[in-house]
Design a protein around this motif. Sequence first.
Motif, PDB file in Angstrom:
ATOM      1  N   MET A   8       0.716  -1.253   0.032  1.00 34.74           N
ATOM      2  CA  MET A   8       0.042  -0.086   0.043  1.00 34.74           C
ATOM      3  C   MET A   8       1.008   0.883  -0.035  1.00 34.74           C
ATOM      4  O   MET A   8       2.096   1.124   0.407  1.00 34.74           O
ATOM      5  CB  MET A   8      -0.809   0.054   1.247  1.00 34.74           C
ATOM      6  N   LYS A   9       0.326   2.230  -0.388  1.00 32.13           N
ATOM      7  CA  LYS A   9       0.713   3.544  -0.379  1.00 32.13           C
ATOM      8  C   LYS A   9      -0.031   4.692   0.263  1.00 32.13           C
ATOM      9  O   LYS A   9       0.166   5.029   1.353  1.00 32.13           O
ATOM     10  CB  LYS A   9       1.581   4.087  -1.707  1.00 32.13           C
ATOM     11  N   CYS A  10      -0.915   5.022  -0.633  1.00 30.44           N
ATOM     12  CA  CYS A  10      -1.682   6.258  -0.242  1.00 30.44           C
ATOM     13  C   CYS A  10      -2.756   5.632   1.206  1.00 30.44           C
ATOM     14  O   CYS A  10      -2.678   6.754   2.126  1.00 30.44           O
ATOM     15  CB  CYS A  10      -2.672   6.757  -1.269  1.00 30.44           C
ATOM     16  N   GLY A  11      -3.365   4.407   1.099  1.00 28.37           N
ATOM     17  CA  GLY A  11      -4.245   3.935   2.000  1.00 28.37           C
ATOM     18  C   GLY A  11      -5.392   4.363   1.978  1.00 28.37           C
ATOM     19  O   GLY A  11      -6.400   4.135   2.753  1.00 28.37           O
ATOM     20  N   ILE A  12      -5.814   5.415   0.905  1.00 31.22           N
ATOM     21  CA  ILE A  12      -7.286   6.027   0.974  1.00 31.22           C
ATOM     22  C   ILE A  12      -7.861   5.761  -0.635  1.00 31.22           C
ATOM     23  O   ILE A  12      -8.510   6.591  -1.054  1.00 31.22           O
ATOM     24  CB  ILE A  12      -7.100   7.442   1.285  1.00 31.22           C
ATOM     25  N   GLY A  13      -7.322   4.907  -1.438  1.00 32.67           N
ATOM     26  CA  GLY A  13      -7.899   4.548  -2.490  1.00 32.67           C
ATOM     27  C   GLY A  13      -7.639   5.518  -3.694  1.00 32.67           C
ATOM     28  O   GLY A  13      -8.322   5.472  -4.648  1.00 32.67           O
ATOM     29  N   MET A  14      -6.445   6.162  -3.649  1.00 35.73           N
ATOM     30  CA  MET A  14      -6.231   7.199  -4.519  1.00 35.73           C
ATOM     31  C   MET A  14      -4.936   6.741  -5.598  1.00 35.73           C
ATOM     32  O   MET A  14      -4.848   7.041  -6.866  1.00 35.73           O
ATOM     33  CB  MET A  14      -5.525   8.426  -4.053  1.00 35.73           C
ATOM     34  N   CYS A  15      -4.039   5.846  -5.015  1.00 42.72           N
ATOM     35  CA  CYS A  15      -2.822   5.493  -5.952  1.00 42.72           C
ATOM     36  C   CYS A  15      -2.867   4.214  -6.675  1.00 42.72           C
ATOM     37  O   CYS A  15      -2.287   4.193  -7.577  1.00 42.72           O
ATOM     38  CB  CYS A  15      -1.396   5.549  -4.990  1.00 42.72           C
ATOM     39  N   GLY A  16      -3.862   3.308  -6.360  1.00 46.08           N
ATOM     40  CA  GLY A  16      -3.953   2.145  -7.373  1.00 46.08           C
ATOM     41  C   GLY A  16      -2.882   1.025  -6.755  1.00 46.08           C
ATOM     42  O   GLY A  16      -2.763   0.188  -7.670  1.00 46.08           O
ATOM     43  N   ARG A  17      -2.135   1.107  -5.874  1.00 44.99           N
ATOM     44  CA  ARG A  17      -1.274   0.063  -5.573  1.00 44.99           C
ATOM     45  C   ARG A  17      -1.891  -1.084  -4.794  1.00 44.99           C
ATOM     46  O   ARG A  17      -1.006  -2.411  -4.929  1.00 44.99           O
ATOM     47  CB  ARG A  17      -0.253   0.691  -4.361  1.00 44.99           C
ATOM     48  N   CYS A  18      -2.798  -1.245  -4.521  1.00 47.17           N
ATOM     49  CA  CYS A  18      -3.415  -2.374  -3.407  1.00 47.17           C
ATOM     50  C   CYS A  18      -4.535  -3.120  -3.823  1.00 47.17           C
ATOM     51  O   CYS A  18      -5.059  -3.855  -3.253  1.00 47.17           O
ATOM     52  CB  CYS A  18      -3.741  -1.742  -2.183  1.00 47.17           C
ATOM     53  N   ASN A  19      -4.856  -3.042  -5.257  1.00 53.48           N
ATOM     54  CA  ASN A  19      -5.947  -3.419  -5.688  1.00 53.48           C
ATOM     55  C   ASN A  19      -6.068  -4.937  -5.976  1.00 53.48           C
ATOM     56  O   ASN A  19      -5.192  -5.528  -6.494  1.00 53.48           O
ATOM     57  CB  ASN A  19      -6.613  -2.667  -6.919  1.00 53.48           C
TER      58      ASN A  19
ATOM     59  N   VAL B 150      -7.841  -2.548  -1.625  1.00 53.26           N
ATOM     60  CA  VAL B 150      -7.809  -3.296  -0.307  1.00 53.26           C
ATOM     61  C   VAL B 150      -7.538  -2.384   0.896  1.00 53.26           C
ATOM     62  O   VAL B 150      -7.930  -2.523   2.009  1.00 53.26           O
ATOM     63  CB  VAL B 150      -6.573  -4.241  -0.273  1.00 53.26           C
ATOM     64  N   CYS B 151      -6.993  -1.064   0.471  1.00 52.19           N
ATOM     65  CA  CYS B 151      -6.782  -0.016   1.657  1.00 52.19           C
ATOM     66  C   CYS B 151      -7.918   0.482   1.945  1.00 52.19           C
ATOM     67  O   CYS B 151      -8.157   0.843   3.224  1.00 52.19           O
ATOM     68  CB  CYS B 151      -5.880   0.908   1.112  1.00 52.19           C
ATOM     69  N   LYS B 152      -8.876   0.491   0.974  1.00 56.71           N
ATOM     70  CA  LYS B 152     -10.307   1.031   1.542  1.00 56.71           C
ATOM     71  C   LYS B 152     -11.399   0.061   1.883  1.00 56.71           C
ATOM     72  O   LYS B 152     -12.244   0.326   2.829  1.00 56.71           O
ATOM     73  CB  LYS B 152     -10.697   2.073   0.128  1.00 56.71           C
TER      74      LYS B 152
HETATM   75  S1  FES Z   1      -2.938   2.165  -1.431  1.00 54.16           S
HETATM   76 FE1  FES Z   1      -3.397   3.718  -2.694  1.00 54.16          FE
HETATM   77  S2  FES Z   1      -5.199   2.909  -3.589  1.00 54.16           S
HETATM   78 FE2  FES Z   1      -4.802   1.567  -1.900  1.00 54.16          FE
END
Ligand code: FES
Length: 289
Positions: A253-264, A270-272
């Motif tokens: 994860m990076k942003c943790g708020i559904g913005m960066c697209g790292r965790c899908n 997954v972060c959101k």
């Molecule tokens: S950590 Fe950035 S979209 Fe989930």
Amino acid sequence: MTNKPGSIPLENPYLPYPVRIEEIITETEDRNLKTFKFVFLDRKDEEKFAYIPGQFAELSIPGKGEIPIGIASSPTEKGFVTFTVNKVGSATAHLHNMKEGDLMGIRGPLGNWYPWEEMEGKNVVLIGGGFAFTTLRSSIVYMIEPENRSRFKDITVVYGARAPGMLLYKDELAAWEQRDDIDMHITVDATDDPDWKYNVGFVPTITEQKITSADDAIAIVCGPPIMIKFTQPVLEKLEFPPERIILSLEMRMKCGIGMCGRCNIGDRYVCKEGPVFSLAQLKELPPEY
Ligand code: FES
Ligand SMILES: Cc1cc2nc3c(=O)[nH]c(=O)nc-3n(C[C@H](O)[C@H](O)[C@H](O)COP(=O)(O)OP(=O)(O)OC[C@H]3O[C@@H](n4cnc5c(N)ncnc54)[C@H](O)[C@@H]3O)c2cc1C
């Protein structure tokens, strides 16, 4: 507990709350796992950081960036928030070198949480391994708080580490062992300690030996992917329905708020929408976790 999963409770979701490191506790004999107790510089920020067991936060480490870490304290513990961090790379090593009194930031709380409303009135089985036990520690402390204990039926805990010296929260484990309202099953992968009085064996094996019924029960599983992989069929054999097997995922994860697209996973962030999912939900997704 009114937050909605996926909602962003922060005024500015990128702005961390300033905190001071109040205490650092070395948890394990290899010194790679430390618990950090933070206090908010502004007490009002503590109120804004209202969290629910199962959530995580981004720890903002000066000059190093942010890392997602599960919240190890319980909302019933006031005046501080704790995280237990494994030293694996550059940010976590930098944090491990920081001192009591140092200042840094916390951004969150983030993500969803364990399904507390569904858990009410049920037997709760908590299964954890390694440092992922952190949010289960939060959950146990939350459930045994006198005002909450009657909301849940039997509490059973299976918790494993590689060796006795790698167990977290040893004093609390000993205290929970003494209680007659928690059925504790502590285990280690291996030990040559002749005084070791608990189990020896992997978490899935001990789960198979000690958990005998899925009746009116919900299982929360939090641990390394290999532990989850082998625990899942044990629970299915016990006839836990997929809706009552709850898993906490640890994606990049990076942003943790559904913005960066790292965790899908597929089209889910997954972060959101997580990190907590039921097995029933995961069965609908591509096997990318
Ligand atoms: S950590 Fe950035 S979209 Fe989930
Ligand atoms: C929701 C969530 C909760 C987490 N809770 C905890 C916790 O309670 N305690 C804890 O110690 N760690 C936790 N982690 C993992 C933690 O975020 C990573 O270990 C950390 O970001 C590594 O940062 P680093 O810069 O030190 O390591 P890096 O230099 O980035 O990487 C070093 C090593 O760590 C691995 N790594 C990096 N990021 C992750 C990740 N997100 N998950 C797994 N492995 C990773 C890399 O593969 C590499 O081998 C959690 C992760 C998530 C997503």
